[in-house]
Motif scaffolding. Structure first.
Motif, PDB file in Angstrom:
ATOM      1  N   ASN A   1      11.999  64.974  20.657  1.00 33.70           N
ATOM      2  CA  ASN A   1      10.809  64.762  21.711  1.00 33.70           C
ATOM      3  C   ASN A   1       9.800  65.301  20.858  1.00 33.70           C
ATOM      4  O   ASN A   1       8.937  66.090  21.284  1.00 33.70           O
ATOM      5  CB  ASN A   1      11.020  65.240  22.880  1.00 33.70           C
ATOM      6  CG  ASN A   1      11.973  64.663  23.754  1.00 33.70           C
ATOM      7  OD1 ASN A   1      12.297  63.530  23.168  1.00 33.70           O
ATOM      8  ND2 ASN A   1      12.534  65.199  24.674  1.00 33.70           N
ATOM      9  N   GLU A   2       9.467  64.832  19.673  1.00 31.92           N
ATOM     10  CA  GLU A   2       8.463  65.558  18.807  1.00 31.92           C
ATOM     11  C   GLU A   2       7.195  64.279  18.461  1.00 31.92           C
ATOM     12  O   GLU A   2       6.680  64.553  17.552  1.00 31.92           O
ATOM     13  CB  GLU A   2       9.082  66.093  17.282  1.00 31.92           C
ATOM     14  CG  GLU A   2      10.161  67.056  17.419  1.00 31.92           C
ATOM     15  CD  GLU A   2       9.629  68.524  17.847  1.00 31.92           C
ATOM     16  OE1 GLU A   2       8.274  68.622  18.198  1.00 31.92           O
ATOM     17  OE2 GLU A   2      10.165  69.486  17.867  1.00 31.92           O
ATOM     18  N   GLN A   3       6.954  63.528  19.441  1.00 31.35           N
ATOM     19  CA  GLN A   3       5.997  62.517  19.261  1.00 31.35           C
ATOM     20  C   GLN A   3       4.431  63.251  18.805  1.00 31.35           C
ATOM     21  O   GLN A   3       3.686  62.645  18.234  1.00 31.35           O
ATOM     22  CB  GLN A   3       5.909  61.605  20.279  1.00 31.35           C
ATOM     23  CG  GLN A   3       5.503  62.419  21.640  1.00 31.35           C
ATOM     24  CD  GLN A   3       5.545  61.429  22.856  1.00 31.35           C
ATOM     25  OE1 GLN A   3       6.103  60.265  22.608  1.00 31.35           O
ATOM     26  NE2 GLN A   3       4.897  61.897  23.958  1.00 31.35           N
TER      27      GLN A   3
ATOM     28  N   ALA B   1      10.554  70.284  12.601  1.00 33.70           N
ATOM     29  CA  ALA B   1       9.303  69.154  12.598  1.00 33.70           C
ATOM     30  C   ALA B   1       8.128  69.810  13.365  1.00 33.70           C
ATOM     31  O   ALA B   1       7.276  69.144  13.085  1.00 33.70           O
ATOM     32  CB  ALA B   1       9.998  68.226  13.608  1.00 33.70           C
ATOM     33  N   ASP B   2       7.932  71.107  13.939  1.00 30.67           N
ATOM     34  CA  ASP B   2       6.916  71.596  14.486  1.00 30.67           C
ATOM     35  C   ASP B   2       5.899  72.204  13.609  1.00 30.67           C
ATOM     36  O   ASP B   2       4.917  72.985  13.859  1.00 30.67           O
ATOM     37  CB  ASP B   2       7.132  72.319  15.563  1.00 30.67           C
ATOM     38  CG  ASP B   2       7.999  73.354  15.337  1.00 30.67           C
ATOM     39  OD1 ASP B   2       8.273  73.838  14.231  1.00 30.67           O
ATOM     40  OD2 ASP B   2       8.391  74.204  16.378  1.00 30.67           O
ATOM     41  N   MET B   3       6.541  72.237  12.182  1.00 29.53           N
ATOM     42  CA  MET B   3       5.708  72.930  10.877  1.00 29.53           C
ATOM     43  C   MET B   3       5.430  74.361  11.282  1.00 29.53           C
ATOM     44  O   MET B   3       4.819  75.079  10.623  1.00 29.53           O
ATOM     45  CB  MET B   3       4.348  72.353  10.908  1.00 29.53           C
ATOM     46  CG  MET B   3       4.221  70.900  10.250  1.00 29.53           C
ATOM     47  SD  MET B   3       4.623  70.983   8.486  1.00 29.53           S
ATOM     48  CE  MET B   3       6.261  70.487   8.628  1.00 29.53           C
TER      49      MET B   3
ATOM     50  N   GLU C   1       5.824  71.660  22.936  1.00 31.74           N
ATOM     51  CA  GLU C   1       6.538  72.802  23.402  1.00 31.74           C
ATOM     52  C   GLU C   1       7.759  73.038  22.770  1.00 31.74           C
ATOM     53  O   GLU C   1       8.612  72.110  22.256  1.00 31.74           O
ATOM     54  CB  GLU C   1       6.552  72.869  24.909  1.00 31.74           C
ATOM     55  CG  GLU C   1       7.440  71.639  25.702  1.00 31.74           C
ATOM     56  CD  GLU C   1       6.950  71.640  26.906  1.00 31.74           C
ATOM     57  OE1 GLU C   1       7.860  71.221  27.857  1.00 31.74           O
ATOM     58  OE2 GLU C   1       5.896  72.165  27.418  1.00 31.74           O
ATOM     59  N   SER C   2       8.351  74.248  22.756  1.00 30.77           N
ATOM     60  CA  SER C   2       9.531  74.725  22.115  1.00 30.77           C
ATOM     61  C   SER C   2      10.706  73.880  23.222  1.00 30.77           C
ATOM     62  O   SER C   2      10.764  73.733  24.226  1.00 30.77           O
ATOM     63  CB  SER C   2       9.985  76.159  22.382  1.00 30.77           C
ATOM     64  OG  SER C   2      11.112  76.607  22.132  1.00 30.77           O
ATOM     65  N   LYS C   3      11.484  73.732  22.285  1.00 29.91           N
ATOM     66  CA  LYS C   3      12.809  72.823  22.797  1.00 29.91           C
ATOM     67  C   LYS C   3      14.161  73.874  23.158  1.00 29.91           C
ATOM     68  O   LYS C   3      15.199  73.712  23.012  1.00 29.91           O
ATOM     69  CB  LYS C   3      13.611  71.788  21.777  1.00 29.91           C
ATOM     70  CG  LYS C   3      12.580  70.320  22.180  1.00 29.91           C
ATOM     71  CD  LYS C   3      11.246  70.263  21.476  1.00 29.91           C
ATOM     72  CE  LYS C   3      10.544  69.341  22.047  1.00 29.91           C
ATOM     73  NZ  LYS C   3       9.166  69.398  21.620  1.00 29.91           N
ATOM     74  N   TYR C   4      13.691  75.202  22.605  1.00 30.17           N
ATOM     75  CA  TYR C   4      14.646  76.288  22.753  1.00 30.17           C
ATOM     76  C   TYR C   4      14.391  77.214  23.798  1.00 30.17           C
ATOM     77  O   TYR C   4      13.840  78.421  23.503  1.00 30.17           O
ATOM     78  CB  TYR C   4      14.791  76.896  21.414  1.00 30.17           C
ATOM     79  CG  TYR C   4      16.013  76.512  20.625  1.00 30.17           C
ATOM     80  CD1 TYR C   4      17.345  76.828  20.966  1.00 30.17           C
ATOM     81  CD2 TYR C   4      15.887  75.741  19.599  1.00 30.17           C
ATOM     82  CE1 TYR C   4      18.498  76.188  20.336  1.00 30.17           C
ATOM     83  CE2 TYR C   4      16.799  75.110  18.828  1.00 30.17           C
ATOM     84  CZ  TYR C   4      18.118  75.426  19.201  1.00 30.17           C
ATOM     85  OH  TYR C   4      19.163  75.236  18.384  1.00 30.17           O
TER      86      TYR C   4
HETATM   87  N1  UDP Z   1      15.591  70.021  17.939  1.00 27.92           N
HETATM   88  C1  UDP Z   1      16.473  69.222  17.906  1.00 27.92           C
HETATM   89  N2  UDP Z   1      17.400  68.980  18.981  1.00 27.92           N
HETATM   90  C2  UDP Z   1      17.336  69.717  20.392  1.00 27.92           C
HETATM   91  C3  UDP Z   1      16.168  70.610  19.957  1.00 27.92           C
HETATM   92  C4  UDP Z   1      15.644  70.840  19.129  1.00 27.92           C
HETATM   93  O1  UDP Z   1      16.686  68.506  16.820  1.00 27.92           O
HETATM   94  O2  UDP Z   1      18.093  69.229  20.992  1.00 27.92           O
HETATM   95  C5  UDP Z   1      14.577  70.411  16.741  1.00 27.92           C
HETATM   96  C6  UDP Z   1      13.255  70.420  17.050  1.00 27.92           C
HETATM   97  O3  UDP Z   1      12.511  68.966  17.355  1.00 27.92           O
HETATM   98  C7  UDP Z   1      12.708  71.274  16.140  1.00 27.92           C
HETATM   99  C8  UDP Z   1      13.570  72.186  15.748  1.00 27.92           C
HETATM  100  O4  UDP Z   1      14.883  71.685  16.340  1.00 27.92           O
HETATM  101  O5  UDP Z   1      12.442  70.426  15.001  1.00 27.92           O
HETATM  102  C9  UDP Z   1      13.549  73.474  16.374  1.00 27.92           C
HETATM  103  O6  UDP Z   1      13.118  73.293  17.683  1.00 27.92           O
HETATM  104  P1  UDP Z   1      11.873  74.158  18.457  1.00 27.92           P
HETATM  105  O7  UDP Z   1      10.782  74.063  17.418  1.00 27.92           O
HETATM  106  O8  UDP Z   1      11.766  73.470  19.831  1.00 27.92           O
HETATM  107  O9  UDP Z   1      12.604  75.613  18.496  1.00 27.92           O
HETATM  108  P2  UDP Z   1      11.717  77.069  18.562  1.00 27.92           P
HETATM  109  O10 UDP Z   1      10.963  76.909  17.080  1.00 27.92           O
HETATM  110  O11 UDP Z   1      10.701  77.056  19.716  1.00 27.92           O
HETATM  111  O12 UDP Z   1      12.803  78.083  18.275  1.00 27.92           O
END
Ligand code: UDP
Ligand code: MG
Length: 315
Positions: A14-16, A104-106, A212-215
């Motif tokens: 979900n990184e649109q 993906a979020d740079m 937003e964060s996916k974690y």
């Molecule tokens: N991601 C993924 N599958 C998932 C959850 C996250 O491929 O089920 C990818 C997400 O698109 C991103 C990377 O994992 O590229 C890290 O996720 P995110 O930035 O949300 O985590 P954070 O940086 O907040 O720990």
């Protein structure tokens, strides 16, 4: 000397909101690396769509259409970051001499990509991206992350401190990785087991471009727990130790009660009974739970289910 072929592997869920900008920056980066003669012309950005529900895959397809350097892999459903990464790495392994995985979020600073490549040419098969500081994080994320690494260490799981999944891996290292058959993927633990010459590159982790964060915290806790139980049986050892201690204590209590009884002043003993019932009951449930976790893991591993299924590849 001919430069090697690099694949940047980027899992996307979900990184649109960020994808177009991310692609632009990564393609720029590739062009820069090419100019520095650090990579070959066949180098690519490989996006893995981890079963996104938004427009992510359409954007990837469009990008692959417009840019020969973009490749896309679509998973049949959401399998989580680690599995998506594995899918990307195993796909890239067929074409690349070397891969670098990044988010993906740079948030992972791409200005250090040349540094990664230099370490690789210096002979490192795996290069760990290590965060210099965590200033960009919220206090909560920072302290929970610190807690996470402490936890790993306490339980004897080998991991590089402050390294997530921003990492270079040579084809040799990837071949090593592919030998690990486990279904429960905790990549930053597994890569420590591969061996070979490794190195590190320091970088500053920025903010997410958008989205937003996916974690969320719950997922992070699960991830930490998974990491520990995949690489350490220390929790079971601790239960054994606890059991031994309680047993020794119970012997002391037994002797004490017999002595008290012999002296004839037996007390009613309600408090001690109630307390021991609750404590022992709680401890036992906790212990069974932890052992159950491992049994569950064994169960999942014996099924040997696929970690991911690739639905489509676009080049
Ligand atoms: N991601 C993924 N599958 C998932 C959850 C996250 O491929 O089920 C990818 C997400 O698109 C991103 C990377 O994992 O590229 C890290 O996720 P995110 O930035 O949300 O985590 P954070 O940086 O907040 O720990
Ligand atoms: Mg992120």
């Amino acid at each position: 000397m001919m430069a090697d072929t690099l694949y940047l592997v980027v899992p996307c869920y979900n990184e649109q909101e960020v994808l177009s900008e991310t692609a632009r920056r990564l393609l720029d980066s590739l062009a820069g690396l090419l100019k520095m003669e650090l990579i070959s012309r066949d180098s690519r950005v490989l996006f893995v769509d981890d079963g996104s529900r938004d427009d992510t895959w359409n954007i990837i397809e469009r990008l692959a259409d417009g840019h020969p350097q973009v490749m896309g892999v679509k998973l049949s459903r959401n399998r989580g970051h680690q599995n998506a990464l594995m899918a990307g790495l195993m796909t890239a392994k067929e074409f690349a001499d070397v891969t670098i995985s990044l988010d993906a979020d740079m948030q992972d600073d791409i200005s250090v990509l040349p540094a990664f490549m230099k370490k690789y040419y210096d002979g490192a098969e795996i290069v760990f991206g290590v965060r210099k500081s965590r200033e960009s994080d919220t206090v909560f994320k920072r302290s929970s992350a610190q807690f996470f690494y402490k936890l790993l260490k306490t339980f004897g799981v080998e991991a590089v401190y402050n390294h997530a999944d921003y990492r270079l891996m040579s084809r040799r290292a990837l071949n090593g990785l592919s030998e690990f058959g486990e279904v429960n993927l905790f990549l930053r633990g597994i890569v420590m087991q591969i061996g070979y010459k490794t190195s590190t590159v320091e970088y500053d982790r920025g903010e997410r471009l958008a989205g937003e964060s996916k974690y969320p915290f719950s997922k992070m806790l699960g991830f930490a727990f998974d990491g520990i139980t995949s690489f350490s049986i220390k929790p079971i050892r601790m239960i054994t130790a606890l059991g031994i201690i309680i047993f020794l204590v119970s012997i002391a209590v037994l002797i004490y009660s017999l002595v008290v009884n012999a002296m004839g002043n037996t007390v009613s003993g309600w408090t001690s009974t109630v307390i021991s019932v609750w404590i022992l009951g709680g401890l036992q449930l906790f212990a069974i739970g932890i052992v159950g976790e491992y049994v569950g893991k064994v169960y999942m591993e014996t099924k040997k289910r696929p970690k991911y299924i690739i639905e489509k590849i676009v080049k």
